[in-house]
Design a protein around this motif. Structure first.
Motif, PDB file in Angstrom:
ATOM      1  N   VAL B 283      18.775  48.784  61.256  1.00  0.00           N
ATOM      2  CA  VAL B 283      18.374  48.221  62.536  1.00  0.00           C
ATOM      3  C   VAL B 283      19.537  48.218  63.530  1.00  0.00           C
ATOM      4  O   VAL B 283      19.353  48.469  64.714  1.00  0.00           O
ATOM      5  CB  VAL B 283      17.831  46.797  62.305  1.00  0.00           C
ATOM      6  CG1 VAL B 283      18.011  45.948  63.519  1.00  0.00           C
ATOM      7  CG2 VAL B 283      16.383  46.853  61.915  1.00  0.00           C
ATOM      8  N   LEU B 284      20.749  47.973  63.042  1.00  0.00           N
ATOM      9  CA  LEU B 284      21.860  47.868  63.967  1.00  0.00           C
ATOM     10  C   LEU B 284      22.570  49.178  64.230  1.00  0.00           C
ATOM     11  O   LEU B 284      23.399  49.256  65.110  1.00  0.00           O
ATOM     12  CB  LEU B 284      22.883  46.859  63.436  1.00  0.00           C
ATOM     13  CG  LEU B 284      22.507  45.394  63.570  1.00  0.00           C
ATOM     14  CD1 LEU B 284      23.653  44.541  63.079  1.00  0.00           C
ATOM     15  CD2 LEU B 284      22.200  45.050  65.007  1.00  0.00           C
ATOM     16  N   THR B 285      22.311  50.205  63.454  1.00  0.00           N
ATOM     17  CA  THR B 285      23.104  51.413  63.638  1.00  0.00           C
ATOM     18  C   THR B 285      22.301  52.678  63.806  1.00  0.00           C
ATOM     19  O   THR B 285      22.873  53.742  63.943  1.00  0.00           O
ATOM     20  CB  THR B 285      24.039  51.655  62.438  1.00  0.00           C
ATOM     21  OG1 THR B 285      23.225  51.926  61.296  1.00  0.00           O
ATOM     22  CG2 THR B 285      24.916  50.476  62.170  1.00  0.00           C
ATOM     23  N   SER B 286      20.997  52.600  63.788  1.00  0.00           N
ATOM     24  CA  SER B 286      20.269  53.864  63.737  1.00  0.00           C
ATOM     25  C   SER B 286      20.312  54.607  65.044  1.00  0.00           C
ATOM     26  O   SER B 286      19.942  55.748  65.125  1.00  0.00           O
ATOM     27  CB  SER B 286      18.836  53.641  63.300  1.00  0.00           C
ATOM     28  OG  SER B 286      18.198  52.796  64.229  1.00  0.00           O
ATOM     29  N   GLY B 287      20.766  53.956  66.099  1.00  0.00           N
ATOM     30  CA  GLY B 287      21.115  54.673  67.318  1.00  0.00           C
ATOM     31  C   GLY B 287      20.116  55.688  67.835  1.00  0.00           C
ATOM     32  O   GLY B 287      20.489  56.763  68.226  1.00  0.00           O
TER      33      GLY B 287
END
Lengths: 455, 351, 321
Positions: B283-287
């Motif tokens: 959720v925080l890094t899938s960019g």
């Protein structure tokens, strides 16, 4: 006696597990055997297939929110008006990840859909497993196919992506919804800096960025971490293809590539561009007037129209350089799964796919959402004409960006190459690599990936 | 066992009956109690594990393609790499190590602290406990969005606070630089490039993900420990208080040992969860959808589950390799848990 | 003047009155904690912590009342300028099945699944805690090990198994021909019934019960089954309640498995409904937050009920030596 019973207990468990294991694997084999027949073998027989009334087909897709509603509307319309009494059951299956999982599960254990949405790389994988129904015999059929005019009506980029070279000369998919990578520009912000129209070459791009910085001190463009799209776009502006899976060669090491990387390096060095989290974040930067330029998908034009309202004047254009402004093409396609059904169901599925890509359906879809229609005749419908008058940016997106959109050559190594390119470009923007170094590495990596992916 | 019994006379009815009863107690009874759980676990959990092991010996796309034996594992070993950032698997193991070591002890300590605080007699207990549990039940997506805002380089609250006190804004989740050199550099200590990567610590982005993870899982730990605290006989605490123990002594000498079965449980379960955590990282890094996979920036948040995911969904014909990575994850986790059972369970006080 | 119905009435010493021997013993004296600075610090720390914990939830609530343009403003406005309560009704009625149906399905799946999970967990934990048999430790480790199996690895095999269960859903004895338990409540529930988490937690709880109880009951000739349900379970209420809580939450929040195993809108669960608000081409963020808000509500209610039980002291200790 007592001892052997106790030993039997775990042995029993292991036996049970092995039994289940063999069942599972056997199930997989059975499904595989069913995939060897191809409808293309009996080409003339298509005309003879009679689709029974009430034939049901399953259609799995990834569209939610307004896109999902529009898909449901199109499907309902088809169910209500088609002359064969075909009933399409449309089902939302999450994102492409979940959809892929579901299809794999269905192929392994039964219950695969008739029609599903897929990108070209996915289609290649399904094809290798023998699970894609070729559509050429349907296309060429007198009764159920498309006339020459109808084929010419389809936008070239969209048609090309259904028939890419990697498919070996066959048509393996049919249009669903398409969008492209456009350059959004905030006319008001640009005017403040004395710029009266968006750039049309890379040099102009850089010059405008510098001008803006001098005049207002702000940055020119926000880029998302997924830098591969932007890189491909800039590369193709220069008339260079990117890579060729057939020969396993790339243009990543070419002088044009180095120029593009240098442009990006300069933009970051002079603090004219900045990185944000993802496409949603770049849109947020644009909508809130912090970034006059955004390189983003035209599919988000409709959400921008709603979010911006009359806050400022804006438009979409294609950047281009010396070449003809070829831009990225996005959106999924429809693919017909072999294991989904029998001949009659396949024909019914084709008739649905044909409807979805035709004038009425594409017009409704394009009017409801930010997608651009796959066929030109949709532009002549009253529905779409009214919509484009109300939302001029969507017209702009079609005229200036979408008509020149093409996909990157599909290859099973596609995702790996994208990730690698993103990483290298990010390194350049962070100043951790020079354009020459990055270009060389990208070329080497991509070449080896393409080599490995050659059939 | 037959050896426990002293068989005096094979013909003795009493002895035979005793044996039967013991057999019942030692075989049929446990089997009866365990049967539903074991059958279900074997069917739906163990079987997939074994199947995964089988798949890891193949090259597998949509279907099995070619039996390659240990080739996937060989590839894995080759990808371990030497030196910083080289070798995807090596990098991933390092990242997973940082992540677990960072998250588990902190979660345990904080949970213990908060659980004790939320066990005291104070007002608004229901409200407070619910507040601490909320992150755990809020969908990871919504929570991730809110946290993403916190860490937003342009308009985030954190950068706003930093700038208000004159410190430079950070790029947080987009920052791939290792934390230790950065922090040391901020206070003027130099760093040499020849230090091994492991000393550099996690990247700033990974640190942010860890903070999010702790925040997310705190409620879980607090509730479990609260359940354990409630089960402690209050008379023990009363007795200690009468003897004049202060809060610290109470916590360490009384509560801690009595809570140790629950703490041990939390340790094992937290470790397992941290090794498997995918959603928090994704959720925080899938960019963004069209291109950057999870694990950005520059793969510094590429934990093992994310790597498994990458090869399952984003590489062709790699279901077999992904299964091999899953086996690696499983075996690693098993080893760590066994270690925990060996070492830590000694210290647990059961009644 | 504090109206809280929690344990305000009990002071620190009498946190929980044992059911046996009701009158206050002379040992239970009120200590004058009063308004010491420590309590203030405690409150302060807890409240700051609580604020940090609640921040995304509050964010979600505030966003759910904004219009689409407003929710796209960044830096975000705090309070909605024109609260759109209609977002909630729009979110509720939007999907084809409406959330009313989704909630019903979620409850069925979660309640039945949790009940089964608790039952199997209790029995298995009893075996591991109280009985002695060969391979006990090995089997227990195996059970715990099943928690370590990555989720993706289970999806396709479980799907195949559910679809090919013999003699169910139109299947013949070999599991061919029909669709097994696909697209049914049973199919959604079955794979998750056995829970290593529950077994582990309950085993720890059972093992913490003093041996004297078992010996005392055994002397009277009670069977294992009676002992388990009449004595052990009532004594382990906090642990069991915890298992219920987490079991319910896990089923309630499950997304991928129900997505794969169901097809008919009328049995889909709440999380799938929520997914309808975030698609490949963008999210209706404000409506999504409204849906997320009422989706999270049952979980909050359950938690509040559960933790009340904690305070009111379900652990009833009998006579302790």
């Amino acid at each position: 006696m007592a001892i052997s019973k106790r030993k039997a207990f775990p042995a029993l468990l292991i036996l049970l597990t092995l039994l289940l294991a063999s069942c599972g694997l056997a199930g997989g084999q059975e499904a595989q055997e069913g995939s060897d027949k191809k409808p293309g073998e009996a080409a003339g027989a298509i005309e003879d297939i009679k689709v029974p009334k009430g034939t049901e087909i399953d259609f799995w897709h990834i569209q939610a929110t307004i896109y999902g509603e529009s898909v449901a509307a199109v499907v309902d319309e088809f169910n209500a008006t088609n002359e064969w009494g075909i009933v399409v059951n449309q089902l939302f299956k999450g994102s492409y990840l979940e959809l892929n999982q579901a299809i794999r599960a269905g192929l392994a254990g039964g219950g695969a859909p008739d029609v599903a949405m897929a990108y070209e790389n996915d289609i290649l994988e399904y094809q290798r497993a023998g699970e894609v129904v070729e559509l050429d015999s349907y296309l060429e059929s007198e009764k159920y196919g498309l006339t020459d005019e109808e084929m010419a009506d389809i936008l070239p980029g969209v048609l090309a992506r259904q028939q890419v070279p990697a498919y070996g000369g066959a048509t393996l998919s049919w249009p669903h919804g398409n969008s492209s990578l456009g350059m959004y520009y905030n006319a008001d912000l640009l005017a403040e800096a004395g710029i009266d129209s968006p750039p049309t070459t890379h040099d102009e791009f850089l010059a405008q960025a510098r001008q803006l910085k001098e005049a207002t001190g702000g940055k020119y463009v926000a880029l998302s971490q997924a830098m591969n799209s932007v890189y491909y776009n800039l590369l193709r502006d220069k008339g260079v293809a990117g890579y060729d899976p057939k020969t396993a060669t790339t243009d990543f090491g070419s002088p044009e590539s180095i120029e593009v990387l240098s442009l990006l390096e300069t933009l970051y060095k002079e603090k004219l561009a900045y990185t944000v989290f993802d496409g949603v974040a770049t849109e947020a930067e644009f909508i809130n007037g912090r970034s006059p330029i955004e390189l983003g998908t035209t599919a988000r034009s409709s959400s921008k129209i709603e979010a911006i309202g009359s806050n400022f004047n804006w438009g979409i254009a294609a950047l281009g350089d010396d070449g003809p402004a070829i831009t990225q093409l996005f959106g999924g396609n429809h693919v017909m799964i072999e294991a989904g059904g029998n001949d009659k169901e396949h024909l019914a599925a084709w008739l649905f796919m044909r409807y979805f890509a035709s004038t009425t359906a594409q017009s409704v879809y394009a009017a409801d959402t930010g997608y651009s229609p796959a066929v030109r005749s949709a532009l002549e419908t009253v529905l779409l004409q009214n919509d484009y008058t109300e939302s001029p940016q969507k017209q702009q997106a079609f005229d200036e960006v979408f008509v020149n959109a093409e996909i990157m050559p599909p290859t099973s190594a596609g995702n790996a190459i994208n990730d690698m390119v993103s990483k290298e470009v990010v390194r350049v923007t962070l100043g951790q690599a020079t354009p020459e170094e990055a270009a060389e590495r990208m070329d080497a990596e991509a070449t080896s990936l393409l080599e490995a992916a050659k059939p | 066992m037959a050896t426990d019994l002293t068989q005096q006379s094979a013909a003795s009815d009493a002895a035979r009956q005793a044996r039967r009863r013991r057999r019942t107690e030692r075989v049929w009874l446990p089997m009866g109690f365990l049967a539903p759980t074991l059958i279900l676990l074997f069917t739906f959990d163990v079987y997939p594990l074994l199947l995964g092991g089988w798949i890891s010996l193949w090259r597998w796309g949509i279907r099995a393609q070619e039996f390659v034996g240990l080739d996937n594992y060989r590839r894995m070993v080759e990808s371990l790499g030497v030196g910083p950032g080289e070798g995807e698997v090596g990098n991933s193991l390092l990242v997973t190590f940082f992540y677990s070591v960072g998250v588990v002890p902190v979660t345990l300590a904080l949970s213990f602290l908060v659980a004790n605080m939320l066990f005291a007699k104070i007002r608004g207990l229901t409200f407070l406990r619910t507040a601490y549990f909320l992150p755990f039940i809020t969908s990871t997506v919504a929570a991730g969005l809110a946290f993403g805002f916190l860490f937003n380089p342009q308009i985030g609250v954190l950068n706003g606070a930093l700038q208000a006190v004159g410190l430079p804004a950070q790029t947080w989740l987009l920052d791939a630089d290792p934390v230790v050199p950065k922090a040391l550099g901020a206070i003027g200590v130099g760093w040499s490039d020849s230090f091994p990567a492991i000393l550099g610590g996690p990247s700033v982005a990974l640190l942010c993900v860890m903070v999010f993870s702790v925040w997310n899982t705190l409620g879980f730990g607090v509730v479990i420990l609260l359940a354990g605290l409630v089960a402690i006989n209050p008379e023990v605490h009363e007795a200690a208080r009468i003897d004049g123990a202060n809060a610290w002594k109470m916590a360490t000498r009384i509560t801690l040992p009595l809570l140790s079965p629950t703490l041990f449980f939390l340790l094992v379960v937290s470790t397992i969860r941290s090794f498997q955590s995918f959603n928090e990282v994704y959720v925080l890094t899938s960019g963004g959808g069209y291109g950057a996979g999870a694990g950005s920036p520059l793969d510094t948040t590429l934990t093992l589950p994310v790597l498994v995911f990458r090869y399952l969904y984003q590489r062709p014909d790699s279901v077999g390799y992904s299964a091999a990575l899953s086996m690696l994850l499983f075996l690693l986790l098993l080893a760590v848990t066994l270690l925990q059972f060996r070492v830590a369970e000694r210290k647990v006080h059961y009644n | 003047m504090v109206a809280s119905r929690t344990n305000v009435d009990l002071d620190t010493e009498t946190r929980r009155r044992p059911p046996v021997g009701g009158s206050a013993s002379p040992l239970k004296r009120r200590t004058r904690r009063g308004r010491s600075p420590w309590r203030f610090m405690l409150y302060l720390v807890l409240i700051i912590g609580a604020a940090m914990m609640m921040f995304p939830f509050l964010w979600m609530l505030l966003a759910s009342l904004k219009t689409f343009p407003e929710v796209n403003i960044s830096p975000p406005t705090i309070l909605p300028s024109d609260p759109q309560w209609s977002n909630y009704s729009e979110a509720w009625f939007q999907p084809a099945s409406t959330f009313g149906r989704y909630f019903f399905n979620s409850f069925v799946v979660a309640a039945v699944g949790t009940a089964l999970q608790v039952f199997t967990g209790i029995t298995a934990a009893y075996a591991f805690a109280m009985l002695n048999f060969r391979f006990k430790n090995g089997l227990f480790l195996l059970v715990v090990a099943t928690m370590m199996i990555p989720f993706e690895a289970k999806i396709v095999p479980n799907y195949v198994l559910i679809r090919q269960l013999p003699l169910l859903g139109g299947n013949d004895i070999n599991g061919v021909g029909g669709s097994g338990l696909y697209d049914s409540y049973a199919g959604m529930i079955l794979p998750g019934v056995a829970s290593a988490f529950a077994v582990f937690l309950l085993r720890q709880a059972f093992m913490a019960v003093p041996r004297d109880f078992w010996d005392a009951v055994r002397v009277d000739g009670a069977s294992h089954w009676t002992f388990l349900w009449r004595v052990l379970v009532p004594m382990s209420k906090p642990a069991i309640v915890t298992v219920v809580l987490f079991g319910f939450l896990a089923r309630y929040n499950e997304l991928l498995w129900p997505l794969i195993i169901t097809q008919t809108e009328s049995i889909r669960t709440v999380q799938l409904g929520l997914l309808l608000f975030s698609g490949e081409e963008g999210q209706r963020y404000n409506i999504m937050m409204a849906a997320a808000a009422f989706v999270i509500l049952p979980a909050i209610i359950l938690f509040v009920l559960v933790q009340r039980r904690f305070i009111e002291g379900l652990a009833s200790f009998g006579v302790k030596g």
